[in-house]
Design an enzyme around this catalytic site. Structure first.
Site, PDB file in Angstrom:
ATOM      1  N   GLU A  10     -28.907   7.490   8.617  1.00  0.00           N
ATOM      2  CA  GLU A  10     -28.595   7.519  10.057  1.00  0.00           C
ATOM      3  C   GLU A  10     -29.816   7.145  10.887  1.00  0.00           C
ATOM      4  OE1 GLU A  10     -26.846  11.379   9.739  1.00  0.00           O
ATOM      5  OE2 GLU A  10     -25.266  10.431   8.543  1.00  0.00           O
ATOM      6  N   LYS A  18     -27.747  17.834   9.793  1.00  0.00           N
ATOM      7  CA  LYS A  18     -27.687  16.778  10.823  1.00  0.00           C
ATOM      8  C   LYS A  18     -27.734  17.422  12.226  1.00  0.00           C
ATOM      9  CE  LYS A  18     -24.963  14.098   7.607  1.00  0.00           C
ATOM     10  NZ  LYS A  18     -24.416  12.784   7.350  1.00  0.00           N
TER      11      LYS A  18
HETATM   12  C1  PEP Z   1     -26.234  13.151   4.189  1.00  0.00           C
HETATM   13  O1  PEP Z   1     -26.245  13.496   5.358  1.00  0.00           O
HETATM   14  O2  PEP Z   1     -27.302  12.876   3.632  1.00  0.00           O
HETATM   15  C2  PEP Z   1     -24.950  13.083   3.472  1.00  0.00           C
HETATM   16  C3  PEP Z   1     -24.958  12.715   2.226  1.00  0.00           C
HETATM   17  O3  PEP Z   1     -23.814  13.411   4.175  1.00  0.00           O
HETATM   18  P1  PEP Z   1     -22.341  13.702   3.552  1.00  0.00           P
HETATM   19  O4  PEP Z   1     -22.530  14.654   2.406  1.00  0.00           O
HETATM   20  O5  PEP Z   1     -21.581  14.311   4.679  1.00  0.00           O
HETATM   21  O6  PEP Z   1     -21.792  12.395   3.094  1.00  0.00           O
END
Ligand code: PEP
Length: 253
Positions: A99, A11
């Site tokens: 997101e 991210k």
């Molecule tokens: C993602 O960013 O795709 C995700 C699954 O994040 P997390 O593992 O932090 O829930």
């Protein structure tokens, strides 16, 4: 045979220094099995793709990008094309991450164009789908996931769709510490597999990897991987820690 696939979505985290340290630590920890018994990818921010690519060296860990633009070049200030991503060593690209859908506001049609642009540019798209908590509570999970898949793959031929990896990521489980139970995840993965059979054919559907994402950690990775239609994991938070990400990868082998 589908080889398991684990991808780490960084991210908007790390910097040029910590990103390199993280990539080097993962590369040396999974040297023995990455690209052999499990496919592994890291997905850093655009701006660190090249330094991370160098840090990964000859490790057989693939590089992915978090997004791609729908055009190949031109006056699109701030955007990055598939050929640019390929040029700096990317193999994969996320399309329709929750997101991007729910924070940035990307609709299904744009996600579909991104999947197409990725494939045309020689990348392997990871098409993310998943329902909001309110949609699950209203028993609309199947309807939402079906719509996202049908729209996301619209117009893709059998040849093109075989380049796609699917990722089921319930939005309520992303970054929240909540996760779907392995059974809840398996139900949606089976739905996705069934849709692929309906839209294409059984052999193709069988070969497509469907990843689960949403608060995956070393402690829950193995149970998820035991489910029949879960072929890998898309990891956010836990991919920022080399030990945790390595443990998740080991659970998928
Ligand atoms: C993602 O960013 O795709 C995700 C699954 O994040 P997390 O593992 O932090 O829930």
């Amino acid at each position: 045979m589908r080889r398991p696939f684990v991808a780490g979505n960084w991210k908007m985290n790390t910097d040029s220094h910590t990103g390199v340290i993280l990539a080097e630590a993962i590369a040396s920890a999974v040297l023995e099995f990455a690209g052999r018994s499990v496919d592994v990818a890291v997905i850093p921010p655009f701006i660190y793709l090249q330094v991370v690519a160098r840090a990964l060296g000859a490790s057989h860990i693939a590089l992915g990008a978090q997004d791609v633009y729908i055009e190949s070049k031109g006056a699109f200030t701030g955007e990055i094309s598939a050929s640019m991503l390929k040029d700096v060593g990317c193999a994969y690209v996320l399309c329709g991450h929750s997101e991007r859908r729910h924070v940035i506001g990307e609709p299904d049609e744009l996600v579909n164009k991104k999947v197409m642009a990725a494939i045309s540019g020689g990348l392997l798209p990871i098409l993310c789908v998943g329902e909001l908590l309110a949609e699950r509570e209203a028993s609309r999970t199947n309807e939402v996931v079906t719509r996202q898949i049908k729209n996301g793959l619209a117009g893709l031929s059998v040849e093109k769709v075989s380049a796609v990896t699917m990722a089921y990521e319930p939005v309520w489980a992303i970054g929240t510490g909540l996760m779907a139970t392995p059974q809840q995840a398996q139900e949606v993965h089976a739905l996705i597999r069934g849709l692929l059979v309906e839209m294409y054919d059984g052999q193709l559907a069988d070969g497509i990897r469907i990843l689960y994402g949403g608060s995956v950690k070393p402690g829950n990775a193995e149970d998820l991987m035991h489910q029949r239609d879960i072929n890998g994991l898309l990891v956010g938070g836990a991919s920022l820690n080399a030990d945790d990400f390595t443990a998740v990868i080991q659970a998928a082998v």
